[in-house]
Design a protein around this motif. Structure first.
Motif, mmCIF file in Angstrom:
data_model
loop_
_atom_site.group_PDB
_atom_site.id
_atom_site.type_symbol
_atom_site.label_atom_id
_atom_site.label_comp_id
_atom_site.label_asym_id
_atom_site.label_seq_id
_atom_site.Cartn_x
_atom_site.Cartn_y
_atom_site.Cartn_z
ATOM 1 N N GLU A 104 30.449 36.887 56.076
ATOM 2 C CA GLU A 104 30.157 38.317 55.953
ATOM 3 C C GLU A 104 31.350 39.155 56.396
ATOM 4 O OE1 GLU A 104 28.166 40.510 54.644
ATOM 5 O OE2 GLU A 104 27.462 38.677 53.651
ATOM 6 N N LYS A 107 33.946 39.027 53.831
ATOM 7 C CA LYS A 107 33.606 39.851 52.683
ATOM 8 C C LYS A 107 33.944 41.320 52.970
ATOM 9 C CE LYS A 107 29.320 40.082 50.246
ATOM 10 N NZ LYS A 107 27.942 39.584 50.318
ATOM 11 N N GLU A 478 24.616 42.637 59.250
ATOM 12 C CA GLU A 478 25.056 41.867 58.095
ATOM 13 C C GLU A 478 24.211 42.214 56.874
ATOM 14 O OE1 GLU A 478 26.343 37.938 59.979
ATOM 15 O OE2 GLU A 478 25.224 37.391 58.175
ATOM 16 N N TYR A 479 22.904 42.238 57.092
ATOM 17 C CA TYR A 479 21.987 42.559 56.003
ATOM 18 C C TYR A 479 22.302 43.955 55.442
ATOM 19 C CZ TYR A 479 17.809 44.513 53.877
ATOM 20 O OH TYR A 479 16.958 45.170 53.038
ATOM 21 N N GLU A 482 25.209 44.255 53.136
ATOM 22 C CA GLU A 482 24.915 43.813 51.775
ATOM 23 C C GLU A 482 24.225 44.910 50.972
ATOM 24 O OE1 GLU A 482 22.547 40.361 52.361
ATOM 25 O OE2 GLU A 482 24.228 39.285 53.309
#
Ligand code: ZN
Length: 603
Positions: A104, A107, A478-479, A482
């Motif tokens: 993550e 990214k 993290e969620y 996204e």
């Protein structure tokens, strides 16, 4: 969080010059082969803090503090080791691969670096068009009329955003960038928010582009100026706020001015990009400006890292004086003494330089007076002191500004100066200042100083909850990262959305409360205050599930608001039928979308 391998630490230290690093915090003086400044770790009047470029270390002969570049950041910025290394790595553009691979984080890093790349590419492309395109003749003519040479355009990477923005979009596409990156960089948006197939539009077309750079010299956005008198858009249009670009913590020209600010021992602040460039070209390289909006508290804090003195050079009109007032309030609140250049009526720095030349301007600068002296010079001729109301208004205005000063000695000296010039008792004026200081902020509603007494940033309740979740749970953060793409629009339009984006862009490691605290300290004060308000919320058992619920609620609320706005449009009896059809379609589309969201959150 993983460990940083030793080779990487060494690589980061190799790529860092400690003189450059410490020189970006304080003005340094050369002393033989070393550099010196007053020690940041103890109070002193003589410079005993030495920086040794050959050995890449610092040492204070007074308090014996010493260390390398990483040690300096740990001690001075109060950073944990890992964050200090990361900060230096970021500065030197070295990717950090931790022993534990975090996909993550990787990214996110890649996403941010793509945003930098697309901005840099856009800047180079606009610049090439400005120099070469036959369609940019009027832009070149404009620059010429302002006395800008080709070298100036090159130095500042000034460009021209093409009239037909599809040329620009195609260029970026050919260079491998996609629509999401274009949008997230704040360069433009979808033509139709609900239909990605309708394509993109660019915020910038037929404008002169001034790239805005961050501290490290990366292009992070643009401020673009219209070129034609019949262009109905605002004079300057900026990049939309993005994870890279935030108007209130970027100063135009700072990357080029930093060294000169140290050399000249003061920063010169003017009102706009063109003035900044003109002043640099005339030899006043310590000049910076805000980006169209007012000067903020964060701007003041940024400058304080480089200098202890600031001179304001704003347009000689009432708007200029008002802007100078605001800048003064922020600068003086953190203890920086402020001077004001007194330009003749009707002049801005550019017109003044054209008419009188740099030598005369230098003289103006040297004669720049203490802020209040200069302010009284311009206010007194327009004020009738024998009128009780005009006099009271002037006193109230002055006492409000004096009340902002955080340096007690300076404040006392200022009270004396003002009292003398207005021929009132020192104690009488001091009393007025004290009254202003003690006034509760709610009394001040409606005057210009409201935002000066720091008010917390207004946060939507759901946003506030998501901010805290991101600061307390790595999984939730993290969620949320996204979800950023689908949350782009709601975050733009919900109070506090920017703060959440900042947190997610920088994502401090929530397993270390020190890291989170250190991160909070880097935020602007209003944001810190807002987050401190509900800092005690408990972490739910399943943070990701709670984050999912909150995101759904945010989306649903946003869509419902949009739908209500569309319905209001439908109520207009003069609405042309073809538009009505479009709106009805859009509402249908939105309802479908809403149907797919969790039904608990729909009204
Ligand atoms: Zn020391």
């Amino acid at each position: 969080m993983g460990r940083i391998p030793e080779e990487t630490v060494a690589q980061v230290l190799d790529a860092t010059d400690i003189v450059d690093l410490i020189g970006s915090y304080f003005p340094l003086k050369r002393a033989g082969t070393n550099f010196v400044c007053n020690c940041p770790f103890h109070q002193e009047k003589t410079a005993s803090f030495n920086i040794n470029p050959a050995g890449q270390y610092y040492h204070c002969f007074g308090c014996k503090e010493s260390g390398n570049a990483i040690g300096f950041l740990i001690n001075y910025e109060n950073l944990p080791f890992i964050d200090a290394v990361k900060k230096l790595a970021d500065r030197a553009n070295i990717p950090i691969i931790e022993d534990v691979y975090d996909p993550e984080a990787d990214k996110r890093r890649r996403r941010i670096s793509r945003l930098k790349e697309i901005n840099n590419e856009a800047a180079r492309y606009f610049h090439k068009l400005l120099l070469k395109s036959p369609d940019a003749q009027h832009a070149r003519d404009y620059l010429k009329s302002r006395g800008f040479s080709k070298e100036t355009a090159e130095k500042w990477l000034i460009g021209w955003a093409p009239k037909n923005s599809s040329i620009f979009l195609n260029h970026l596409k050919a260079k491998g960038f996609n629509g999401g990156e274009f949008k997230n960089a704040g360069l433009g948006n979808l033509r139709d928010k609900d239909n990605p197939r309708a394509g993109l539009y660019s915020k910038f077309y037929d404008q002169l582009s001034f790239p805005i750079k961050n501290d490290y010299g990366d292009v992070v956005g643009f401020s673009c100026r219209i070129l034609r008198a019949d262009d109905k858009r605002g004079k300057y249009i900026n990049t939309a706020d993005s994870p890279l670009f935030n108007k209130s913590n970027l100063l135009f020209g700072l990357d080029q001015a930093r060294k000169a600010i140290g050399r000249e021992k003061f920063a010169l602040i003017c009102e706009g990009q063109v003035d900044t460039i003109v002043l640099h070209e005339a030899g006043f390289e310590n000049t910076v400006s805000g980006l169209g909006t007012a000067f903020t508290e964060q701007h003041a804090r940024m400058l304080k890292r480089y200098t202890n003195h600031v001179t304001l050079c704003y347009d000689a009109d009432s708007a200029g004086l008002k802007a100078a007032d605001k800048a003064f309030d922020h600068l003086t609140a953190i203890g920086l003494p402020v001077k004001l250049v007194h330009l003749p009526a009707g002049h801005d720095p550019d017109t003044y330089l054209q008419e009188f030349g740099p030598d005369q301007f230098k003289e103006l600068l040297e004669n720049a007076r203490d802020f209040f002296d200069a302010k009284l010079d311009s206010l007194l001729p327009q004020t009738n002191l024998s009128s009780a109301s005009e006099r009271a208004e002037l006193l109230s205005d002055l006492s409000k500004s004096v009340a902002q000063m955080s340096d007690a000695l300076l404040q006392d000296a200022t009270i004396q100066i003002i009292a003398t010039r207005l021929r009132i008792g020192t104690d009488e004026f001091r009393q007025l200042v004290v009254t202003q200081k003690n006034k509760p902020t709610y009394d001040r509603r409606g005057n210009d100083h409201v935002e000066i007494k720091t008010q917390p940033t207004i946060l939507d309740k759901t946003i506030s909850y998501l901010c805290h979740l991101s600061l307390k749970s790595n999984e939730a953060a993290e969620y949320l990262c996204e979800q950023l793409d689908s949350l782009y629009e709601p975050l733009q339009e919900t109070p506090g959305g920017n703060l959440l984006q900042t947190i997610l862009a920088r994502r401090p490691d929530t397993s270390s409360s020190g890291t989170v605290q250190a991160f909070l300290l880097t935020l602007p004060e209003p944001d810190q205050l807002a987050l401190r308000q509900d800092f005690n919320i408990e972490i739910p058992e399943n943070p990701v599930a709670s984050a999912t619920e909150a995101v759904t609620l945010l989306l649903a609320t946003h869509l419902q608001k949009k739908e209500a706005a569309l319905r209001a449009q439908l109520a207009d009896p003069n609405l042309p039928p073809d538009q009505m059809i479009l709106i009805v379609e859009e509402i249908k589309h939105m309802q479908e979308f809403l149907k797919n969201l969790d039904s608990r959150f729909i009204r």
